[in-house]
Scaffold this active site. Structure first.
Site, PDB file in Angstrom:
ATOM      1  N   ASP A   1       0.829  -1.203   0.000  1.00  0.00           N
ATOM      2  CA  ASP A   1       0.000   0.000   0.000  1.00  0.00           C
ATOM      3  C   ASP A   1       0.867   1.259   0.000  1.00  0.00           C
ATOM      4  O   ASP A   1       0.751   2.122   0.864  1.00  0.00           O
ATOM      5  CB  ASP A   1      -0.939  -0.015   1.206  1.00  0.00           C
ATOM      6  CG  ASP A   1      -1.852  -1.230   1.191  1.00  0.00           C
ATOM      7  OD1 ASP A   1      -3.050  -1.054   0.919  1.00  0.00           O
ATOM      8  OD2 ASP A   1      -1.382  -2.363   1.431  1.00  0.00           O
TER       9      ASP A   1
ATOM     10  N   ASP B   1      -1.403  -2.784  -4.104  1.00  0.00           N
ATOM     11  CA  ASP B   1      -1.669  -1.347  -3.999  1.00  0.00           C
ATOM     12  C   ASP B   1      -0.388  -0.547  -4.183  1.00  0.00           C
ATOM     13  O   ASP B   1       0.276  -0.157  -3.224  1.00  0.00           O
ATOM     14  CB  ASP B   1      -2.374  -0.988  -2.683  1.00  0.00           C
ATOM     15  CG  ASP B   1      -3.859  -1.314  -2.729  1.00  0.00           C
ATOM     16  OD1 ASP B   1      -4.328  -1.854  -3.752  1.00  0.00           O
ATOM     17  OD2 ASP B   1      -4.553  -1.042  -1.732  1.00  0.00           O
TER      18      ASP B   1
ATOM     19  N   TYR C   1      -1.937   3.865  -6.424  1.00  0.00           N
ATOM     20  CA  TYR C   1      -3.202   4.539  -6.095  1.00  0.00           C
ATOM     21  C   TYR C   1      -3.630   5.482  -7.229  1.00  0.00           C
ATOM     22  O   TYR C   1      -4.123   6.574  -6.994  1.00  0.00           O
ATOM     23  CB  TYR C   1      -3.105   5.291  -4.763  1.00  0.00           C
ATOM     24  CG  TYR C   1      -3.165   4.369  -3.572  1.00  0.00           C
ATOM     25  CD1 TYR C   1      -4.321   4.258  -2.817  1.00  0.00           C
ATOM     26  CD2 TYR C   1      -2.074   3.579  -3.223  1.00  0.00           C
ATOM     27  CE1 TYR C   1      -4.384   3.386  -1.733  1.00  0.00           C
ATOM     28  CE2 TYR C   1      -2.133   2.700  -2.157  1.00  0.00           C
ATOM     29  CZ  TYR C   1      -3.285   2.612  -1.414  1.00  0.00           C
ATOM     30  OH  TYR C   1      -3.353   1.736  -0.356  1.00  0.00           O
TER      31      TYR C   1
ATOM     32  N   ASN D   1      -6.581  -4.023  -4.582  1.00  0.00           N
ATOM     33  CA  ASN D   1      -7.856  -3.514  -5.096  1.00  0.00           C
ATOM     34  C   ASN D   1      -7.692  -2.217  -5.884  1.00  0.00           C
ATOM     35  O   ASN D   1      -8.464  -1.934  -6.805  1.00  0.00           O
ATOM     36  CB  ASN D   1      -8.856  -3.306  -3.957  1.00  0.00           C
ATOM     37  CG  ASN D   1      -8.313  -2.433  -2.843  1.00  0.00           C
ATOM     38  OD1 ASN D   1      -7.287  -2.764  -2.236  1.00  0.00           O
ATOM     39  ND2 ASN D   1      -8.990  -1.345  -2.539  1.00  0.00           N
TER      40      ASN D   1
ATOM     41  N   HIS E   1      -2.940  -9.656  -1.096  1.00  0.00           N
ATOM     42  CA  HIS E   1      -3.296  -8.299  -0.680  1.00  0.00           C
ATOM     43  C   HIS E   1      -4.239  -8.256   0.520  1.00  0.00           C
ATOM     44  O   HIS E   1      -3.928  -7.639   1.533  1.00  0.00           O
ATOM     45  CB  HIS E   1      -3.904  -7.511  -1.841  1.00  0.00           C
ATOM     46  CG  HIS E   1      -4.118  -6.067  -1.504  1.00  0.00           C
ATOM     47  ND1 HIS E   1      -3.067  -5.217  -1.196  1.00  0.00           N
ATOM     48  CD2 HIS E   1      -5.247  -5.318  -1.384  1.00  0.00           C
ATOM     49  CE1 HIS E   1      -3.539  -4.013  -0.913  1.00  0.00           C
ATOM     50  NE2 HIS E   1      -4.859  -4.039  -1.018  1.00  0.00           N
TER      51      HIS E   1
ATOM     52  N   HIS F   1     -11.585  -3.246   6.964  1.00  0.00           N
ATOM     53  CA  HIS F   1     -11.620  -4.371   6.021  1.00  0.00           C
ATOM     54  C   HIS F   1     -11.984  -5.698   6.681  1.00  0.00           C
ATOM     55  O   HIS F   1     -11.437  -6.746   6.321  1.00  0.00           O
ATOM     56  CB  HIS F   1     -10.284  -4.481   5.277  1.00  0.00           C
ATOM     57  CG  HIS F   1      -9.960  -3.273   4.461  1.00  0.00           C
ATOM     58  ND1 HIS F   1     -10.788  -2.795   3.468  1.00  0.00           N
ATOM     59  CD2 HIS F   1      -8.901  -2.414   4.499  1.00  0.00           C
ATOM     60  CE1 HIS F   1     -10.254  -1.709   2.927  1.00  0.00           C
ATOM     61  NE2 HIS F   1      -9.111  -1.455   3.539  1.00  0.00           N
TER      62      HIS F   1
ATOM     63  N   VAL G   1      -4.916  -3.456   4.862  1.00  0.00           N
ATOM     64  CA  VAL G   1      -5.151  -2.721   6.108  1.00  0.00           C
ATOM     65  C   VAL G   1      -3.950  -1.801   6.342  1.00  0.00           C
ATOM     66  O   VAL G   1      -2.810  -2.269   6.397  1.00  0.00           O
ATOM     67  CB  VAL G   1      -5.330  -3.686   7.293  1.00  0.00           C
ATOM     68  CG1 VAL G   1      -5.463  -2.906   8.600  1.00  0.00           C
ATOM     69  CG2 VAL G   1      -6.548  -4.566   7.070  1.00  0.00           C
TER      70      VAL G   1
END
Length: 378
Positions: free
Chosen positions: A100, A127, A130, A160, A244, A254, A284
């Site tokens: 992320d 991720d 973004y 995602n 993920h 989540h 997360v």
């Protein structure tokens, strides 16, 4: 520019340019400015609604010597020379792990910490940019990570934020991700860039796709079952899995998602039977380390589950945890940071987590791990 490993002695060099007439050539050698080898690659591009990407270049170079520095230039551009170090052929090996990431000041801090960690390879459990349909963000992300991703292989899987599917307007998911971050999926018998595996030093690394089919009738399930069944623990005594959406999570963020709950129900048994050592997840935006777990219960033969979705995204930290803390959760904290997984030999590895707020050498959480392959009880 970013690089990724292909097989045991080759490297994929990927770069994007606006100039469609530039050659898809990588010149490389073991001394600065001296390019004794040259490889021609291929050029692709993609369209997304009204966006048209630059030329995406892709060249696989090798054979390369392990644990060696190579100097290279892309498209014969002598103004920009890069260098990378190949991973070692045998243990020890050091992985940086960060999920992320995004493109914030926290991302910059994370990348600065990672750059000081003397790692051999970066593992990213989804991720990346973004971009979220704004395709220029993929370009800015590429420029942001280039100083690191051009020097060490970055091995990634999707999250995602890589889906970027718009009903009717753009129905094909993962268009930018698959075009820009091509991983060596064919080498492991996978038919999809969204899941694959590779061996490096003495570690078998499995990248799973949380956002593609994973039920027992799916291609991914069949591939995973076959892949884990072929692992030779005398050659790769460690098995590490990245995905993920975490299967274990005591953060309020989540909870109860299909990609976590149903994927765990479908695939946890495969990982347990194969005696996977560690599972890294993102999603997360916080850090959490579990004990060895199987079927929601502490189990000495299960994997250690670690959530490392704290790379620096623009959505901020997931600060609220479920209380009381479950007995299987050993350490949890909502801070930006990164992890380092140092596999020292066939039996022992050291995991450390580093907060961005601290100096890189400061360890906020650490644990020694013993490989299942060295445990006669497993």
């Amino acid at each position: 520019v970013h690089i990724s490993v292909v097989g045991e002695d080759e490297m994929r060099i990927s770069w994007i340019m606006d100039n469609s007439s530039a050659p898809a050539t990588v010149d490389y050698g073991t001394s600065p400015g001296v390019y004794t080898n040259s490889t021609n690659g291929e050029t692709t591009s993609y369209s997304y609604v009204f966006y048209k990407s630059g030329e995406i270049y892709d060249a696989v170079i090798g054979p390369l010597q392990p644990n060696s520095t190579y100097y290279y230039r892309c498209s014969s551009n002598s103004d920009r020379e890069f260098s990378f170090k190949t991973p070692p052929a045998q243990l020890p090996i050091k992985f940086a792990v960060s999920g992320d990431l995004g493109q914030t000041e926290w991302t910059n801090s994370t990348l600065n910490h990672i750059s000081n960690s003397n790692y051999d390879m970066l593992l990213l459990p989804g991720d990346l940019s973004y971009a979220d349909t704004l395709q220029s963000r993929w370009d800015s992300f590429g420029l942001l990570v280039e100083p690191l991703a051009s020097q060490r292989p970055w091995m990634v899987t999707q999250g995602n934020h890589e889906i970027e599917e718009i009903p009717i307007i753009h129905s094909q998911p993962f268009t930018a991700y698959n075009a820009r971050w091509r991983m060596p999926f064919e080498n492991s018998g996978s038919t999809s860039n969204l899941y694959y595996s590779f061996d490096v030093a003495g570690v078998h690394v499995v990248m799973l796709g949380s956002y593609t089919n994973f039920d027992p009738n799916s291609d991914q399930y069949a591939w995973l079952q076959a892949d884990l069944g072929m692992v030779d623990r005398s050659k790769t005594p460690w098995i590490v899995v990245l995905l993920h959406a975490p299967w274990y999570n005591s953060n309020t963020a989540h909870q109860g998602e299909h990609e976590s709950v149903d994927m765990k129900a479908s695939m946890e048994g495969l990982l347990y039977q194969a005696r996977v050592d560690v599972v890294f997840a993102g999603h997360v935006h916080a850090y959490e380390r579990f004990t060895r777990v199987y079927n929601d219960t502490a189990d000495n033969c299960g994997p250690v589950y670690i959530t490392i979705g704290d790379g620096g995204n623009r959505e901020g930290l997931a600060k609220t945890y479920i209380n009381p803390q479950p007995p299987i959760s050993l350490f949890r904290e909502a801070s930006f940071g990164h992890g380092e997984f140092e596999v020292l030999n066939a039996t022992h590895a050291l995991w450390t987590w580093h907060r961005n707020d601290d100096d890189e050498p400061v360890v906020a959480d650490s644990t020694w791990l013993t490989s299942h392959s060295s445990d006669p009880d497993c």
